[in-house]
Scaffold this motif. Sequence first.
Motif, PDB file in Angstrom:
ATOM      1  N   THR A 105      -4.728  -6.202   7.794  1.00  0.00           N
ATOM      2  CA  THR A 105      -5.135  -4.832   7.658  1.00  0.00           C
ATOM      3  C   THR A 105      -6.564  -4.561   7.659  1.00  0.00           C
ATOM      4  N   GLU A 112      -9.537   2.964   5.847  1.00  0.00           N
ATOM      5  CA  GLU A 112     -10.338   4.030   5.108  1.00  0.00           C
ATOM      6  C   GLU A 112     -10.700   5.444   6.240  1.00  0.00           C
ATOM      7  N   LYS A 133      -9.470  -2.976   6.608  1.00  0.00           N
ATOM      8  CA  LYS A 133      -9.879  -1.798   5.642  1.00  0.00           C
ATOM      9  C   LYS A 133     -10.681  -0.875   6.167  1.00  0.00           C
TER      10      LYS A 133
END
Length: 129
Positions: A102, A108, A104
Motif C-alpha cells: 500500500t 493519506e 502510504k
Amino acid sequence: MLLTRENDYAIRMLRAMKDGEKHTMKDICQEEEIPEAFAYKIVRKLQKAGIVDVERGASGGCRVGRGLSELTLYDVVTAVDEEPVIMPCLRKSCRRNTGGNTCKVHVELAEIQRVLVRELKARTLSDLF
C-alpha cells in the motif's frame, strides 16, 4: 489542481444570480469580472446540470434554477468539472497499491480527498451568499 478557474467562475456567476431574478450574461460577466466567452461555456454546463435556467432571445437571461439552500459547492464543482481530486492518482487506482503493498502517500491523500468531498457537500450556496 483541486478547484479550477472554471469552478471559481461558476460560483461567482451563481453569486451574481443569487436574488433569483433573470440576469443577462453581459451583466453577470461585468459584475463578476468573468470573460464572456468563458461564461457561456460554463452556463451551458450549469444549465445541463439543472442548476440554472436559461432563456434565449432579446429578453432572455439566466437565473438560478433551484434554491441556494439546495445547492452545494459540490454540485457546482461537479457540474463544470469532474469530481475534484487533489492528486491525479486518486482518479484511478494507484499502480503502487498492488500485490499487498500500500502506497502510504495514496492512502493519506485519499483520506484528505474524502474530507474535501464531505466538506464541499456540506456547504450550500446560501451559506456563502
